[in-house]
Design a protein around this motif. Structure first.
Motif, PDB file in Angstrom:
ATOM      1  N   VAL A  88       0.527  -1.257   0.054  1.00 42.27           N
ATOM      2  CA  VAL A  88      -0.500  -0.163  -0.197  1.00 42.27           C
ATOM      3  C   VAL A  88       0.731   1.090  -0.010  1.00 42.27           C
ATOM      4  N   VAL A  89       1.879   1.331   0.629  1.00 38.77           N
ATOM      5  CA  VAL A  89       2.428   1.923   1.126  1.00 38.77           C
ATOM      6  C   VAL A  89       3.314   3.010  -0.223  1.00 38.77           C
ATOM      7  N   SER A  90       4.356   1.376  -0.797  1.00 38.26           N
ATOM      8  CA  SER A  90       4.925   1.637  -2.248  1.00 38.26           C
ATOM      9  C   SER A  90       3.866   1.574  -3.099  1.00 38.26           C
ATOM     10  N   ARG A  91       2.445   1.629  -3.793  1.00 37.01           N
ATOM     11  CA  ARG A  91       1.956   2.057  -5.186  1.00 37.01           C
ATOM     12  C   ARG A  91       1.033   3.806  -4.306  1.00 37.01           C
ATOM     13  N   ILE A 139      -5.150   3.008   7.951  1.00 30.26           N
ATOM     14  CA  ILE A 139      -3.821   3.357   8.251  1.00 30.26           C
ATOM     15  C   ILE A 139      -3.060   4.517   7.753  1.00 30.26           C
ATOM     16  N   ALA A 140      -2.344   3.688   6.014  1.00 33.22           N
ATOM     17  CA  ALA A 140      -1.654   3.779   5.514  1.00 33.22           C
ATOM     18  C   ALA A 140      -1.901   5.569   5.374  1.00 33.22           C
ATOM     19  N   GLY A 141      -3.093   5.063   4.601  1.00 34.20           N
ATOM     20  CA  GLY A 141      -3.870   6.275   3.490  1.00 34.20           C
ATOM     21  C   GLY A 141      -4.055   7.583   4.196  1.00 34.20           C
ATOM     22  N   GLU A 142      -4.158   7.516   5.577  1.00 34.72           N
ATOM     23  CA  GLU A 142      -4.924   8.617   6.133  1.00 34.72           C
ATOM     24  C   GLU A 142      -3.289   8.714   7.155  1.00 34.72           C
ATOM     25  N   LEU A 143      -2.018   8.163   6.860  1.00 34.09           N
ATOM     26  CA  LEU A 143      -0.681   9.068   7.351  1.00 34.09           C
ATOM     27  C   LEU A 143       0.019   9.747   6.301  1.00 34.09           C
ATOM     28  N   ILE A 144       0.177   8.956   5.239  1.00 38.48           N
ATOM     29  CA  ILE A 144       0.327   9.535   3.360  1.00 38.48           C
ATOM     30  C   ILE A 144      -0.253  10.838   3.670  1.00 38.48           C
ATOM     31  N   HIS A 145      -1.464  10.849   3.646  1.00 33.58           N
ATOM     32  CA  HIS A 145      -2.590  11.594   3.165  1.00 33.58           C
ATOM     33  C   HIS A 145      -2.421  12.898   4.054  1.00 33.58           C
ATOM     34  N   GLN A 146      -2.796  12.774   5.808  1.00 28.35           N
ATOM     35  CA  GLN A 146      -3.321  13.289   6.505  1.00 28.35           C
ATOM     36  C   GLN A 146      -2.193  13.880   7.305  1.00 28.35           C
ATOM     37  N   HIS A 147      -1.197  12.985   7.481  1.00 30.73           N
ATOM     38  CA  HIS A 147       0.062  12.947   8.477  1.00 30.73           C
ATOM     39  C   HIS A 147      -0.585  12.395   9.844  1.00 30.73           C
ATOM     40  N   ARG A 148      -1.919  11.643   9.341  1.00 32.43           N
ATOM     41  CA  ARG A 148      -1.919  11.479  11.294  1.00 32.43           C
ATOM     42  C   ARG A 148      -3.096  10.501  10.870  1.00 32.43           C
ATOM     43  N   LEU A 149      -3.856  10.188  12.124  1.00 30.20           N
ATOM     44  CA  LEU A 149      -5.220   9.153  12.197  1.00 30.20           C
ATOM     45  C   LEU A 149      -6.143  10.202  13.063  1.00 30.20           C
ATOM     46  N   SER A 150      -7.146   9.225  12.520  1.00 24.86           N
ATOM     47  CA  SER A 150      -8.201   9.693  13.002  1.00 24.86           C
ATOM     48  C   SER A 150      -8.630   9.230  14.111  1.00 24.86           C
ATOM     49  N   ASP A 151      -9.637   9.754  15.209  1.00 20.81           N
ATOM     50  CA  ASP A 151      -9.662   8.956  16.754  1.00 20.81           C
ATOM     51  C   ASP A 151     -10.579   7.898  16.454  1.00 20.81           C
ATOM     52  N   GLU A 152     -11.220   8.030  15.170  1.00 19.26           N
ATOM     53  CA  GLU A 152     -12.230   6.781  14.892  1.00 19.26           C
ATOM     54  C   GLU A 152     -10.660   5.657  14.184  1.00 19.26           C
ATOM     55  N   THR A 153      -9.511   6.018  13.587  1.00 21.66           N
ATOM     56  CA  THR A 153      -9.124   5.055  12.748  1.00 21.66           C
ATOM     57  C   THR A 153      -8.087   4.812  13.925  1.00 21.66           C
ATOM     58  N   LEU A 172       6.135   0.555  10.991  1.00 14.52           N
ATOM     59  CA  LEU A 172       6.117  -0.054   9.372  1.00 14.52           C
ATOM     60  C   LEU A 172       5.648   0.443   8.144  1.00 14.52           C
ATOM     61  N   VAL A 173       5.044   1.607   8.046  1.00 17.75           N
ATOM     62  CA  VAL A 173       4.616   2.828   7.316  1.00 17.75           C
ATOM     63  C   VAL A 173       5.844   4.152   6.970  1.00 17.75           C
ATOM     64  N   GLY A 174       5.584   4.232   8.188  1.00 17.63           N
ATOM     65  CA  GLY A 174       7.240   5.493   8.134  1.00 17.63           C
ATOM     66  C   GLY A 174       8.157   4.799   7.854  1.00 17.63           C
TER      67      GLY A 174
END
Length: 191
Positions: A88-91, A139-153, A172-174
């Motif tokens: 997911v991260v690599s793509r 999780i990967a998507g939120e970290l990459i695009h928003q640089h954080r996680l929502s409370d729900e995630t 791992l994602v980082g």
């Protein structure tokens, strides 16, 4: 020899086929040679991927390699979840090397081909995908695009895996974001 899966990826990888612009040094000093020998004699059994440009900074190479080895060879994540997250991260970051390296590992670990195809094309995930893979994708998507996680995630991660595994997945994602960015700039070729 692994097939070069990025060659036919849709959408294409921006750096695919471009010449490497930051490879290893032409000649190694003693510290660089020691770092290269350590990689060659360790679980990676060679100097490839992000370690090609990192040879310019051997102490940094050794530190990065140790983190990667811990995540890949001594981690708590099961192989399917780990390889899925790496794919997911690599793509997401359009990284040729990590996609070509980890796609067959994800397939071998049991990640459904339809899910990997969806990640490759950037389309919605299959509706029957296991919940932990859906969550890791979020999780990967939120970290990459928003640089954080929502409370729900974040709460879902804790419910699903607990704190230790959640910390490992975040790391791992980082880690793979870092090495993908380095290789994208260096134009490190696929494996």
């Amino acid at each position: 020899m692994r097939p070069n899966r990025s060659a036919s990826a849709t959408p294409p990888f921006p750096e695919f086929g471009l010449s490497e612009r930051l490879g290893p040094p032409a000649t190694f000093d003693a510290e660089q040679q020691a770092a290269a020998d350590e990689l060659t004699n360790g679980p990676r059994q060679g100097v490839y991927g992000p370690f090609r440009p990192l040879l310019h900074r051997p102490s940094l190479l050794q530190a990065v390699a140790k983190v990667g080895e811990t995540l890949r060879y001594a981690g708590m994540l099961d192989a399917a979840l780990r390889e899925w997250a790496i794919c997911v991260v690599s793509r997401e970051l359009s990284n040729v090397f990590e996609w070509d390296m980890h796609l067959p590992l994800a397939e071998a670990a049991g990640v459904p081909p339809a899910a990997l195809a969806a990640v490759e094309r950037g389309v919605p995930l299959p509706t029957d995908l296991h919940a932990d893979l859906v969550l890791a994708h979020a999780i990967a998507g939120e970290l990459i695009h928003q640089h954080r996680l929502s409370d729900e995630t974040y709460a879902a991660a804790l419910r699903t895996w607990g704190e230790a595994v959640t910390v490992e997945l975040l790391t791992l994602v980082g880690y793979f974001v870092m090495v993908c960015w380095l290789m994208n700039v260096a134009r490190t070729p696929g494996p």
